[in-house]
Design a protein around this motif. Structure first.
Motif, short mmCIF file in Angstrom:
data_model
loop_
_atom_site.label_atom_id
_atom_site.label_comp_id
_atom_site.label_asym_id
_atom_site.label_seq_id
_atom_site.Cartn_x
_atom_site.Cartn_y
_atom_site.Cartn_z
N PHE A 14 -45.89 -115.84 58.45
CA PHE A 14 -45.42 -115.82 57.06
C PHE A 14 -45.11 -114.39 56.62
CE2 PHE A 14 -46.48 -115.20 52.56
CZ PHE A 14 -45.67 -116.14 51.96
N ALA A 15 -44.05 -114.27 55.84
CA ALA A 15 -43.72 -113.01 55.19
C ALA A 15 -43.14 -113.32 53.82
CB ALA A 15 -42.71 -112.21 56.02
N VAL A 16 -43.19 -112.34 52.94
CA VAL A 16 -42.69 -112.54 51.59
C VAL A 16 -42.03 -111.27 51.07
CG1 VAL A 16 -44.89 -111.90 50.47
CG2 VAL A 16 -43.28 -113.36 49.24
N TYR A 17 -40.98 -111.47 50.29
CA TYR A 17 -40.44 -110.38 49.49
C TYR A 17 -40.50 -110.82 48.03
CZ TYR A 17 -35.92 -112.90 49.43
OH TYR A 17 -34.92 -113.84 49.26
N ILE A 18 -40.89 -109.88 47.19
CA ILE A 18 -41.06 -110.14 45.76
C ILE A 18 -40.12 -109.22 45.00
CG2 ILE A 18 -42.67 -110.06 43.81
CD1 ILE A 18 -44.95 -110.28 46.00
N ARG A 19 -39.23 -109.78 44.24
CA ARG A 19 -38.36 -108.99 43.37
C ARG A 19 -39.08 -108.82 42.05
NH1 ARG A 19 -36.74 -105.31 41.32
NH2 ARG A 19 -34.91 -105.25 39.99
N ALA A 20 -39.63 -107.62 41.84
CA ALA A 20 -40.52 -107.36 40.72
C ALA A 20 -39.92 -106.32 39.77
CB ALA A 20 -41.87 -106.86 41.23
N GLY A 21 -39.72 -106.72 38.54
CA GLY A 21 -39.27 -105.78 37.53
C GLY A 21 -40.38 -104.82 37.15
N HIS A 22 -41.61 -105.24 37.32
CA HIS A 22 -42.76 -104.38 37.03
C HIS A 22 -43.40 -103.96 38.35
CE1 HIS A 22 -42.24 -104.98 32.79
NE2 HIS A 22 -42.19 -106.27 32.98
N ASP A 23 -44.69 -104.24 38.55
CA ASP A 23 -45.32 -103.75 39.77
C ASP A 23 -45.55 -104.80 40.84
OD1 ASP A 23 -47.51 -105.16 38.83
OD2 ASP A 23 -48.76 -103.39 38.50
#
Length: 162
Positions: free
Chosen positions: A99-108
């Motif tokens: 498993f892997a993940v990318y998070i598009r985060a406007g904050h942290d």
């Protein structure tokens, strides 16, 4: 199936579950798909939205790449819905799923990362690397980072590393 040196091998499947509500997050999903579909790899790549992903899709996968946005310091609601629907139906059969993940985060992105770590720990899936947090204002370099992450996961799955 792929035949190599008169031996039949099963093609591995990488499932990409990507929440892409904006043009930029759609670019990230497309980059993941492109990276995993590198011409030197023999990996079947399936790209689905969280709402279209069913437990049978996860059960058929040899690895999973998740893309989500950070919403109110948490994962996107549709990403959470994906886990709500798929958690118990896949729990016993998919332990150890790479498993892997990318998070598009406007904050942290820390709230999203923490929530995902809790869920993935419960599922007993195997992180191939720390969560990728694409933080702050949009940067075109995010696209390359996601493409490389997907390529890494696909190559590792094909090689039997993950």
């Amino acid at each position: 199936m792929v035949v190599v040196n008169n031996m039949t091998t099963s093609t591995k499947t990488l499932l990409i579950v990507a929440h892409a509500p904006s043009p930029n997050t759609k670019r990230l999903a497309e980059a993941a798909y492109k990276g995993a579909n590198h011409p030197d790899l023999e990996v079947k790549v399936i790209l689905k939205s969280p709402q279209d992903t069913q437990p049978k899709d996860v059960l058929a996968a040899d690895a999973l790449l998740l893309g989500t946005t950070e919403n109110l310091a948490y994962m996107a609601g549709l990403t959470k819905d994906f886990f709500d629907r798929c958690y118990y139906p896949v729990l016993e059969e998919k332990q150890g799923l790479p498993f892997a993940v990318y998070i598009r985060a406007g904050h942290d992105g820390t709230g999203t990362k923490l929530a995902l770590k809790t869920i993935i720990t419960g599922l007993r899936w195997e992180w191939i690397q720390e969560a990728m947090i694409l933080q702050g204002k949009w940067q075109d370099g995010f696209v390359e980072q996601v493409e490389e992450l997907a390529l890494t996961l696909a190559a590792g799955v094909e090689a039997g590393i993950y």
